[in-house]
Design a protein around this motif. Structure first.
Motif, PDB file in Angstrom:
ATOM      1  N   LEU A 194       0.891  -1.153  -0.025  1.00 34.70           N
ATOM      2  CA  LEU A 194       0.139   0.142  -0.061  1.00 34.70           C
ATOM      3  C   LEU A 194       0.690   1.175  -0.015  1.00 34.70           C
ATOM      4  O   LEU A 194       0.683   2.295  -0.516  1.00 34.70           O
ATOM      5  CB  LEU A 194      -1.044  -0.153   1.265  1.00 34.70           C
ATOM      6  N   LEU A 204      -8.775  -1.946  -1.667  1.00 35.24           N
ATOM      7  CA  LEU A 204      -8.165  -3.373  -1.067  1.00 35.24           C
ATOM      8  C   LEU A 204      -9.140  -4.560  -1.498  1.00 35.24           C
ATOM      9  O   LEU A 204     -10.430  -4.573  -1.123  1.00 35.24           O
ATOM     10  CB  LEU A 204      -7.947  -3.362   0.409  1.00 35.24           C
ATOM     11  N   ALA A 238      -6.369  -0.863   5.405  1.00 34.05           N
ATOM     12  CA  ALA A 238      -6.660  -0.261   4.369  1.00 34.05           C
ATOM     13  C   ALA A 238      -7.483   1.150   4.543  1.00 34.05           C
ATOM     14  O   ALA A 238      -7.236   2.312   3.774  1.00 34.05           O
ATOM     15  CB  ALA A 238      -7.726  -1.075   3.541  1.00 34.05           C
ATOM     16  N   LEU A 243      -8.744   3.885   1.736  1.00 31.29           N
ATOM     17  CA  LEU A 243      -9.069   2.948   0.782  1.00 31.29           C
ATOM     18  C   LEU A 243     -10.521   2.174   0.943  1.00 31.29           C
ATOM     19  O   LEU A 243     -10.499   1.626   2.257  1.00 31.29           O
ATOM     20  CB  LEU A 243      -7.813   1.895   0.429  1.00 31.29           C
ATOM     21  N   VAL A 245     -12.786  -1.215   0.722  1.00 30.46           N
ATOM     22  CA  VAL A 245     -12.379  -2.681   0.887  1.00 30.46           C
ATOM     23  C   VAL A 245     -13.652  -3.705   0.209  1.00 30.46           C
ATOM     24  O   VAL A 245     -14.771  -3.171   0.595  1.00 30.46           O
ATOM     25  CB  VAL A 245     -12.101  -3.050   2.403  1.00 30.46           C
TER      26      VAL A 245
END
Length: 321
Positions: A194, A204, A238, A243, A245
């Motif tokens: 990452l 993710l 994440a 981000l 998921v």
């Protein structure tokens, strides 16, 4: 609506915003992949050419293993053993071709000593520069990083499903030591991935097959006690990179939807989320699920046994914050 680039299209879908069309992803049996390439024209090794021909919006990145071979390869030509984790695949032939099927390794007895000494790679033995290169190459696409493991499927491939289920249920010291070592390495590899792909990775993608065609593989209590604590740090990692998921789960998994939402998962990529004979509790009827998800589905397709399956993506009603 103006035409979106793939990255915009996928992320807008994840956040329940309007898009110019439904996002397209592509995963396939290798023999089907070969025949599609024959049809559309790309060379057999041209995955990107086929993805472009199909209008695929997703791409993936991972840090390839570049360390020494930790596990001897198999002498049989139809068996492959991975250099890093020792995972076994067997070549399965059929009427129209062949494919590599995951094949159990079956460690005879997973004692604490065996678990502590089983060869596993160092996080230093992966090429994170490849992640940065992928992100630059696919900057217009929705690039996914991956946890690269599932608790039940992957651990079961090492020790067999029976030993895996019993070990989880009984807190077997050997199995739990093996899982802790395994997961700690996967976490560090993901963390470096990452970081290498910061700004270029879109989400993710993780996995855990929670069901069969007939019902859950484990109880909700076991999921909460054994599986959720393993996956939660990856989700939290994440989120620290802002981000979303997505989790893939085959089989009857709708019983865990609320739990997955509570964990912070935004998207559930699932195949047949309910058992074939599904007497739905009120909380899992389509109307109830729709109150927490948007479902984007492709038309039903017949399975080899003539059963109908509908690959779907359920997008949780999370806000961007």
């Amino acid at each position: 609506m103006a035409k979106m680039i793939p990255r915009e299209r996928v992320l807008a879908t994840f956040w329940r915003e309007p898009t110019d069309r439904v996002p397209v992803n592509y995963l396939c049996n290798p023999d089907i992949d070969r025949r599609l390439k024959l049809h559309f024209g790309p060379r057999e090794d041209d995955d990107e050419g086929l993805a472009n021909a199909l209008g695929v919006d997703f791409r993936r990145t991972c840090a390839p293993y570049v360390g020494l071979r930790l596990h001897e390869d198999a002498p049989e030509p139809d068996v492959d053993i991975s250099a890093d984790w020792g995972l076994r695949h067997k070549l399965i032939k059929h009427a129209t071709g062949s494919y590599w099927e995951p094949w159990p390794c079956r460690i005879a007895e997973m004692t604490e000593d065996v678990a502590a000494s089983y060869p596993m790679p160092s996080p230093d033995d992966f090429d994170y520069a490849a992640v940065s290169a992928d992100c630059e190459r696919f900057k217009d696409y929705a690039v996914s990083a991956h946890t690269e493991f599932e608790v039940m499927n992957w651990i079961g491939r090492h020790v067999g499903d029976e030993a895996m289920y019993i070990g989880l249920a009984t807190d077997d010291p050997g199995l739990m030591t093996f899982i802790r070592r395994y997961v700690a390495i996967k976490y560090e590899v993901l963390k470096r991935t990452l970081e290498a792909g910061r700004g270029g990775i879109s989400f993710l993608w993780m996995g855990e097959d929670l069901g069969t065609q007939h019902g859950p593989r484990i109880s909700l209590d076991m999921f909460r006690e054994k599986i959720r604590p393993i996956h939660q740090p990856f989700i939290d990692l994440a989120k620290s990179y802002e981000l979303p998921v997505m989790i893939h789960s085959c089989g009857s998994c709708s019983w865990a939807f609320n739990e997955l939402i509570d964990m912070g998962i935004t998207v559930i990529d699932t195949l047949q989320p309910g058992p074939l004979t599904w007497h739905r509790p009120t909380s899992r009827r389509p109307s109830a699920i729709a109150s927490r998800f948007t479902a984007v589905s492709v038309p039903p397709a017949p399975s080899p046994r003539g059963l109908l399956t509908t690959p779907s993506t359920f997008v949780a009603r999370h806000s961007r914050s």
